[in-house]
Design a protein around this motif. Structure first.
Motif, PDB file in Angstrom:
ATOM      1  N   LYS A  49      68.353  57.137  55.310  1.00  0.00           N
ATOM      2  CA  LYS A  49      67.279  57.557  56.211  1.00  0.00           C
ATOM      3  C   LYS A  49      66.995  56.472  57.232  1.00  0.00           C
ATOM      4  N   SER A  69      67.729  55.002  49.977  1.00  0.00           N
ATOM      5  CA  SER A  69      67.306  55.632  51.232  1.00  0.00           C
ATOM      6  C   SER A  69      67.644  54.777  52.441  1.00  0.00           C
ATOM      7  N   GLN A 105      61.811  59.439  63.037  1.00  0.00           N
ATOM      8  CA  GLN A 105      63.227  59.750  62.861  1.00  0.00           C
ATOM      9  C   GLN A 105      63.941  59.679  64.205  1.00  0.00           C
TER      10      GLN A 105
END
Lengths: 246, 252
Positions: B159, B81, B26
């Motif tokens: 994401k 996503s 991330q």
């Protein structure tokens, strides 16, 4: 000079013919709507190459485009009662052929005819939507149905509108053949009126004027729609704060 | 965290992706470089299944998709996503800038229109287009269109953001404004996978650089490692062209 042509009568007949305008409009509107929906279905079947259905639709379109609309009306008027009789025979039912309103035969033939012609227009319009927009919509997570409704159809509609406008005019004039299925609309009524006073030419002149007027009206509506769909026009309206097509 | 394992794809016998393994943390800004036909775009497009790979798995947090056995709902989940910015912008032509950004929020996220409109207006203001919300794509410059596309992608709060050569269709001046927007997006902590030929930009913005050749990741490291100390010969060869233009014509 004998009174061979009565100009005044042309105009006095118009209101009498207009009484049957609703029948003409009903035939036009319903056939157009049903034709477009079925045409869209055919277009999608052909684009997605769905087995069996694609072959059936190819034959259907070829047949419909290869036979006169008058013949199709005759076939509908003579064929549907036969089908019903067969159905009654094999299923032991007692449906009455005479209970089917004769307008049904006309609507069926005109809708199918319209579907065959519009399916090609719709297919071309759908395929004109560039793949990038479709990919962008898919990448957002839209389903195929959502992409079709939200992205492809609005764009294809703009492309197809002028052609569909012409189809609508053609269909409206095509309803004048409905008398072969014993439906009384404006054309049939003009013949009935002329049969009474034997003023055939005056009657047909009134009829022609009405169809001409209707065509001009449809052209205007299409032109107005095209203007409203124009991107610069829409943008101007939105910037002024009138929200349209939101 | 995004985990890609064994991603393989071939077109008519020609292998474009050859068992790609890639883990993205991330907040990573991963740049993919390489020559044309190395499989860079295919890698991106196989992650959101615009061009599904033949085999491999993609995992995003708790969502785990086996590409060859994917269901329709898994495809949609994976696409929800991620968000993609395309080389050719691919804005919806019949919709204004605002409507372009609202579209995914309303249709995919089922957000009420008022709320979507607020978010869209805010996203457009962040890419500097507050005065262009009611413009249609054809009324905007290429750079502005691409910034709308970035706002559209950011609004979905993905994401993973995928950038597929976002400045290749733009002249240097317009590319500059788009690159500024992408840099800002990177600084804000978005997880990004970026295919680009803008080497200077990649060097400055990326936290990690991959060099892709013939469907294989041959180099993987920080920009400093890849650009200054490439390990493989193929990378050196590729970067030689890049450095050649930067050297002075002569030196004393």
């Amino acid at each position: 000079m004998p009174n061979l042509f009565d100009v005044g009568l042309v105009f006095t007949l118009i209101p009498q013919l207009l009484k049957y305008l609703p029948v003409t409009l009903e035939l036009t509107a319903i056939s157009m709507l049903a034709g477009l929906l079925l045409g869209l279905l055919l277009a999608i079947i052909r684009m997605k190459r769905i087995p069996v259905l694609v072959q059936l639709s190819t034959v259907f379109i070829s047949f419909t485009r290869g036979t006169p609309i008058l013949v199709q009306l005759y076939m509908s008027y003579a064929g549907i009662p036969l089908l019903l009789k067969y159905y009654n025979y094999y299923h032991d039912t007692g449906y009455n052929v005479n209970s089917i309103p004769s307008i049904f035969y006309v609507l069926l033939a005109l809708s199918l005819n319209e579907a065959a012609y519009s399916s090609e227009v719709i297919r071309a319009a759908l395929q004109s939507v560039d793949k990038g927009q479709i990919e962008a919509a898919q990448s957002l997570g839209m389903t195929y149905g959502q992409v079709l409704r939200r992205i492809i159809l609005p764009e294809a509609f703009v492309v197809a509108l002028p052609t569909l406008g012409n189809a609508l005019i053609g269909l409206m004039k095509g309803t004048s053949l409905a008398f072969v299925c014993s439906v009384v609309e404006m054309t049939a009524q003009s013949r009935i009126l002329a049969g009474n006073n034997l003023r055939f030419f005056e009657s047909y002149c009134s009829l022609a004027l009405i169809y001409w007027g209707l065509t001009i009206l449809i052209e205007r509506v299409i032109a107005y729609l095209e203007k409203r769909l124009d991107i610069d026009f829409r943008s101007m309206r939105k910037r002024k704060g009138d929200v349209i097509f939101d | 965290m995004i985990e890609i394992r064994g991603l393989t794809k071939s077109f008519q016998g020609h292998t474009v992706l050859n068992g790609i393994d890639l883990t993205i943390q991330q907040g990573d800004v991963v740049a993919v470089i390489g020559s044309s036909g190395a499989g860079k775009s295919t890698l991106l497009r196989s992650i959101n299944l615009l061009e599904p790979a033949d085999a491999g798995t993609i995992a995003m947090d708790e969502l785990m998709v086996d590409i060859s056995k994917r269901s329709r709902s898994e495809t949609l989940e994976l696409r929800k996503s991620t968000a993609m910015v395309f080389q050719q912008f691919n804005l919806f032509r019949q919709k204004t800038a605002l409507e372009n950004v609202m579209e995914g929020l309303v249709v995919v996220k089922k957000m009420p229109k008022d709320e979507a409109r607020k978010i869209a207006a805010w996203q457009l203001s962040r890419v500097g287009l507050s005065d262009r919300v009611h413009h249609y794509p054809k009324q905007l410059s290429g750079g502005q269109q691409q910034r709308v596309a970035i706002a559209r992608a950011l609004a979905m709060e993905p994401k993973l953001l995928l950038f597929d050569e976002p400045t290749s269709a733009l002249d240097p001046e317009l590319a500059g404004e788009v690159l500024d927007t992408i840099r800002q997006t990177a600084v804000e902590g978005n997880t990004m996978l970026l295919v680009s030929h803008e080497m200077d930009f990649v060097r400055k913005v990326a936290t990690r650089v991959l060099f892709l050749d013939k469907g294989i990741i041959v180099e993987d490291g920080t920009p400093q490692e890849v650009f200054a100390h490439p390990k493989s010969d193929r990378t050196k060869q590729f970067l030689a062209n890049y450095y050649r233009d930067r050297e002075p014509d002569f030196s004393i």
